[in-house]
Design an enzyme around this catalytic site. Structure first.
Site, PDB file in Angstrom:
ATOM      1  N   TRP A   1      50.485  22.305  56.272  1.00 12.35           N
ATOM      2  CA  TRP A   1      50.195  21.520  57.474  1.00 12.35           C
ATOM      3  C   TRP A   1      50.123  22.476  58.665  1.00 12.35           C
ATOM      4  O   TRP A   1      51.021  23.296  58.849  1.00 12.35           O
ATOM      5  CB  TRP A   1      51.263  20.456  57.754  1.00 12.35           C
ATOM      6  CG  TRP A   1      51.014  19.826  59.097  1.00 12.35           C
ATOM      7  CD1 TRP A   1      49.998  18.982  59.415  1.00 12.35           C
ATOM      8  CD2 TRP A   1      51.734  20.066  60.318  1.00 12.35           C
ATOM      9  NE1 TRP A   1      50.048  18.667  60.763  1.00 12.35           N
ATOM     10  CE2 TRP A   1      51.097  19.315  61.334  1.00 12.35           C
ATOM     11  CE3 TRP A   1      52.860  20.837  60.647  1.00 12.35           C
ATOM     12  CZ2 TRP A   1      51.549  19.319  62.660  1.00 12.35           C
ATOM     13  CZ3 TRP A   1      53.303  20.834  61.957  1.00 12.35           C
ATOM     14  CH2 TRP A   1      52.656  20.073  62.958  1.00 12.35           C
TER      15      TRP A   1
ATOM     16  N   LYS B   1      46.257  15.034  59.817  1.00 13.04           N
ATOM     17  CA  LYS B   1      46.964  14.382  60.915  1.00 13.04           C
ATOM     18  C   LYS B   1      45.978  13.889  61.955  1.00 13.04           C
ATOM     19  O   LYS B   1      44.873  14.426  62.073  1.00 13.04           O
ATOM     20  CB  LYS B   1      47.952  15.381  61.522  1.00 13.04           C
ATOM     21  CG  LYS B   1      48.872  14.800  62.573  1.00 13.04           C
ATOM     22  CD  LYS B   1      50.051  15.725  62.841  1.00 13.04           C
ATOM     23  CE  LYS B   1      50.895  15.158  63.982  1.00 13.04           C
ATOM     24  NZ  LYS B   1      52.159  15.838  64.141  1.00 13.04           N
TER      25      LYS B   1
ATOM     26  N   ASP C   1      53.655   8.908  65.730  1.00 11.72           N
ATOM     27  CA  ASP C   1      54.183   9.691  64.612  1.00 11.72           C
ATOM     28  C   ASP C   1      55.597  10.157  64.953  1.00 11.72           C
ATOM     29  O   ASP C   1      55.856  11.334  65.117  1.00 11.72           O
ATOM     30  CB  ASP C   1      53.249  10.893  64.381  1.00 11.72           C
ATOM     31  CG  ASP C   1      53.722  11.775  63.244  1.00 11.72           C
ATOM     32  OD1 ASP C   1      54.314  11.241  62.295  1.00 11.72           O
ATOM     33  OD2 ASP C   1      53.495  12.999  63.313  1.00 11.72           O
TER      34      ASP C   1
ATOM     35  N   ASP D   1      50.732  11.540  55.073  1.00 12.28           N
ATOM     36  CA  ASP D   1      51.969  11.298  55.819  1.00 12.28           C
ATOM     37  C   ASP D   1      51.824   9.938  56.500  1.00 12.28           C
ATOM     38  O   ASP D   1      50.825   9.683  57.182  1.00 12.28           O
ATOM     39  CB  ASP D   1      52.161  12.433  56.840  1.00 12.28           C
ATOM     40  CG  ASP D   1      53.455  12.306  57.636  1.00 12.28           C
ATOM     41  OD1 ASP D   1      53.712  11.218  58.186  1.00 12.28           O
ATOM     42  OD2 ASP D   1      54.198  13.302  57.731  1.00 12.28           O
TER      43      ASP D   1
ATOM     44  N   HIS E   1      50.626   9.726  60.183  1.00  5.77           N
ATOM     45  CA  HIS E   1      49.502  10.540  60.636  1.00  5.77           C
ATOM     46  C   HIS E   1      48.167   9.812  60.781  1.00  5.77           C
ATOM     47  O   HIS E   1      47.104  10.405  60.652  1.00  5.77           O
ATOM     48  CB  HIS E   1      49.334  11.743  59.706  1.00  5.77           C
ATOM     49  CG  HIS E   1      50.418  12.747  59.894  1.00  5.77           C
ATOM     50  ND1 HIS E   1      50.356  14.024  59.399  1.00  5.77           N
ATOM     51  CD2 HIS E   1      51.595  12.671  60.554  1.00  5.77           C
ATOM     52  CE1 HIS E   1      51.454  14.678  59.727  1.00  5.77           C
ATOM     53  NE2 HIS E   1      52.219  13.869  60.423  1.00  5.77           N
TER      54      HIS E   1
ATOM     55  N   GLU F   1      47.745  18.725  54.313  1.00  4.51           N
ATOM     56  CA  GLU F   1      48.207  17.531  55.039  1.00  4.51           C
ATOM     57  C   GLU F   1      47.408  17.294  56.314  1.00  4.51           C
ATOM     58  O   GLU F   1      47.380  18.122  57.217  1.00  4.51           O
ATOM     59  CB  GLU F   1      49.694  17.688  55.393  1.00  4.51           C
ATOM     60  CG  GLU F   1      50.262  16.481  56.138  1.00  4.51           C
ATOM     61  CD  GLU F   1      51.749  16.612  56.455  1.00  4.51           C
ATOM     62  OE1 GLU F   1      52.324  17.701  56.215  1.00  4.51           O
ATOM     63  OE2 GLU F   1      52.329  15.643  56.960  1.00  4.51           O
TER      64      GLU F   1
ATOM     65  N   ASP G   1      59.660  12.947  54.984  1.00  4.58           N
ATOM     66  CA  ASP G   1      59.395  13.737  56.188  1.00  4.58           C
ATOM     67  C   ASP G   1      59.774  12.950  57.426  1.00  4.58           C
ATOM     68  O   ASP G   1      58.985  12.148  57.924  1.00  4.58           O
ATOM     69  CB  ASP G   1      57.912  14.152  56.247  1.00  4.58           C
ATOM     70  CG  ASP G   1      57.622  15.033  57.464  1.00  4.58           C
ATOM     71  OD1 ASP G   1      58.580  15.508  58.087  1.00  4.58           O
ATOM     72  OD2 ASP G   1      56.431  15.232  57.779  1.00  4.58           O
TER      73      ASP G   1
ATOM     74  N   HIS H   1      54.163  12.093  52.302  1.00  4.42           N
ATOM     75  CA  HIS H   1      55.234  12.327  53.265  1.00  4.42           C
ATOM     76  C   HIS H   1      55.676  10.961  53.734  1.00  4.42           C
ATOM     77  O   HIS H   1      55.070  10.350  54.607  1.00  4.42           O
ATOM     78  CB  HIS H   1      54.748  13.195  54.440  1.00  4.42           C
ATOM     79  CG  HIS H   1      54.948  14.647  54.181  1.00  4.42           C
ATOM     80  ND1 HIS H   1      54.757  15.611  55.140  1.00  4.42           N
ATOM     81  CD2 HIS H   1      55.371  15.288  53.070  1.00  4.42           C
ATOM     82  CE1 HIS H   1      55.042  16.803  54.608  1.00  4.42           C
ATOM     83  NE2 HIS H   1      55.395  16.627  53.359  1.00  4.42           N
TER      84      HIS H   1
ATOM     85  N   ASP I   1      58.428  10.009  63.338  1.00 10.43           N
ATOM     86  CA  ASP I   1      59.290  10.537  62.279  1.00 10.43           C
ATOM     87  C   ASP I   1      60.680   9.911  62.286  1.00 10.43           C
ATOM     88  O   ASP I   1      61.688  10.606  62.201  1.00 10.43           O
ATOM     89  CB  ASP I   1      59.358  12.070  62.357  1.00 10.43           C
ATOM     90  CG  ASP I   1      58.030  12.717  61.995  1.00 10.43           C
ATOM     91  OD1 ASP I   1      57.637  12.623  60.830  1.00 10.43           O
ATOM     92  OD2 ASP I   1      57.381  13.313  62.888  1.00 10.43           O
TER      93      ASP I   1
HETATM   94  C1  RNT Z   1      53.911  17.171  61.151  1.00  9.52           C
HETATM   95  C2  RNT Z   1      53.837  17.034  59.679  1.00  9.52           C
HETATM   96  C3  RNT Z   1      54.624  18.038  58.906  1.00  9.52           C
HETATM   97  C4  RNT Z   1      55.997  18.294  59.479  1.00  9.52           C
HETATM   98  C5  RNT Z   1      56.883  19.146  58.611  1.00  9.52           C
HETATM   99  C6  RNT Z   1      58.073  19.652  59.350  1.00  9.52           C
HETATM  100  O1  RNT Z   1      53.392  16.091  61.831  1.00  9.52           O
HETATM  101  O2  RNT Z   1      54.221  15.749  59.305  1.00  9.52           O
HETATM  102  O3  RNT Z   1      54.689  17.647  57.581  1.00  9.52           O
HETATM  103  O4  RNT Z   1      56.666  17.123  59.774  1.00  9.52           O
HETATM  104  O5  RNT Z   1      56.168  20.122  58.019  1.00  9.52           O
HETATM  105 ZN    ZN Z   2      54.381  15.346  57.221  1.00 13.40          ZN
END
Ligand code: RNT
Ligand code: ZN
Length: 421
Positions: A187, A230, A296, A261, A264, A228, A328, A288, A298
């Site tokens: 990523w 986004k 996003d 993810d 994303h 990955e 994640d 993720h 998290d």
């Molecule tokens: C960032 C991505 C990525 C990170 C990690 C820490 O938006 O989701 O995967 O969260 O690599």
């Molecule tokens: Zn991620």
């Protein structure tokens, strides 16, 4: 919960499910065979050991300052061991390149090597868990322009290409030593805050950089690369080079794994509905599992509708061996061990509900155009005693049943994390 209660509730549940033609023991066996790749970075707010005092950049943020974050590799390992003792099943640990065992020395990203990860491999072997890997393209001065592998400056690109090259080799060696492919997630944060004109040029550079490094063929018995995508990040609201279309195209063209993810995509867009499409065009999918709250963000994964829908799609796909579950998220505002355990348990409970579904019966309704019946059964399933099955699984595995894990985490906080000042 008392032993008797756990067993009785389980026996009742077993009967309930048997009436629907579901074998709960088979479902548990399947659940037990699904490793969750636990992300190392919830333990310390994505600080790592390269420059732990440095700023987290790349458009991601761990907000909050709850005390007790892991400050050293020993503390982080101890925390992960604690987490593993509170959840059933055999899991994996996903390492980021900045979590190397650098012994207090500064080792730049284009200098990392296997020796910095050997102690992780040995530790994992002792715990009988497998490792996954992530190259780290953020929190570094050479990413300050907002670009890494797609920077216009060839020196910057070379630096990051070397990082990627080394990460792949390290991950491959991890895979070789553990006798199981190491999933290496790529990523990059590249993008811009405002209206970007040279979108094509940066994407072309990203493609070239990836092509160059990935042209080094490494046995997939050791290494599986995944990319990955986004949509946006903090400071890259307007343009992200590695968008969904970019990586979907890249993964399809190169027949490689794609990472989805949950945070994303556009706020109401979900990854659950992407599984059945991507499975047709890429060999494997990496997830993720995260929880976006309006962006996003998290947040810690909880048992919500999308997690359940995602689990259902994974199970219904009949291709569980081609889908890898990774977590994640990074919440620095609450007890971090608790954040891990809640997220892992939620993921397992969603998977279990999906595994306990009489899918054939539901499909039959569809064939017969009995959509009311399909809906009604789906509603009934929500209230089935799946949690009694999960509790029994925890009991059998010798991990805390029900809310008991909360006390365990409180004790660990009293004895360990609260003393980290
Ligand atoms: C960032 C991505 C990525 C990170 C990690 C820490 O938006 O989701 O995967 O969260 O690599
Ligand atoms: Zn991620």
């Amino acid at each position: 919960m008392k032993e008797e209660q756990i067993k009785k509730a389980y026996a009742d549940a077993k009967e309930h499910y048997a009436a629907l033609g579901i074998d709960v023991d088979k479902a548990i066996e399947k659940l037990n065979g699904i490793p969750i790749s636990i992300h190392c970075w919830q333990a310390d707010d994505v600080s790592g050991f390269e420059n732990p005092e440095g700023e987290l950049t790349g458009g991601i943020q761990a907000t909050g300052n709850y005390p007790g974050k892991a400050r050293t590799i020993e503390e982080l390992r101890k925390d992960i061991e604690k987490v593993l003792s509170l959840v059933p099943g055999k899991h994996r640990l996903s390492l980021h390149a900045i979590y190397g065992d650098f012994g207090g020395e500064f080792v730049d990203r284009d200098q990392i090597e296997l020796s910095h990860f050997q102690s992780w491999i040995d530790w994992a072997k002792k715990l009988n868990i497998k490792l996954d890997f992530n190259s780290t393209f953020f929190s570094h001065p050479k990413a300050d322009s907002g670009y890494t592998l797609s920077d216009f400056d060839p020196e910057i690109r070379d630096f990051w290409k070397e990082h990627l090259r080394r990460c792949r080799r390290i991950a491959a060696e991890i895979g070789r030593q553990q006798g199981d492919p190491c999933i290496h997630n790529i990523w990059i944060p590249d993008g811009e805050k405002d209206k970007t004109v040279s979108r094509f040029a940066h994407r072309q550079l990203l493609k070239e950089s990836l092509d160059e490094v990935l042209s080094e063929k490494i046995d997939t018995d050791y290494l599986k690369d995944t990319v990955e995508c986004k949509l946006f990040g903090i400071g890259s609201e307007s343009y992200v080079v590695g968008s969904h279309e970019f990586y979907m195209g890249y993964a399809v063209k190169n027949n490689m794994m794609l990472t989805l993810d949950a945070g994303h995509f556009h706020p109401t867009e979900v990854i659950s509905d992407k599984i059945s499409s991507m499975l047709l065009f890429v060999p494997e999918i990496n997830l993720h599992v995260s929880r976006p709250e309006r962006w996003d963000s998290d947040h810690v994964v909880i048992l919500n509708d999308e997690l359940l829908a995602l689990s259902q799609e994974i199970v219904r796909s009949g291709n569980m061996d081609r889908i890898h579950m990774g977590l994640d998220y990074f919440d620095a505002s609450i007890n971090r061990i608790g954040a891990y355990v809640v997220g892992i348990r939620a993921t397992q409970r969603a998977l279990l509900q999906a595994l306990l579904e009489p899918t054939d019966k539901l499909r039959q309704f569809e064939l017969e155009n009995k959509n009311f019946q399909r809906m009604a059964y789906l509603e009934e399933l929500k209230a089935m005693p799946w949690n009694a099955v999960y509790n029994h699984y925890c009991y059998k595995q010798g991990v805390p049943v029900g809310d008991i894990y909360i006390q365990e985490i409180e004790r660990y906080e009293d004895e360990v994390t609260s003393k980290r000042k």
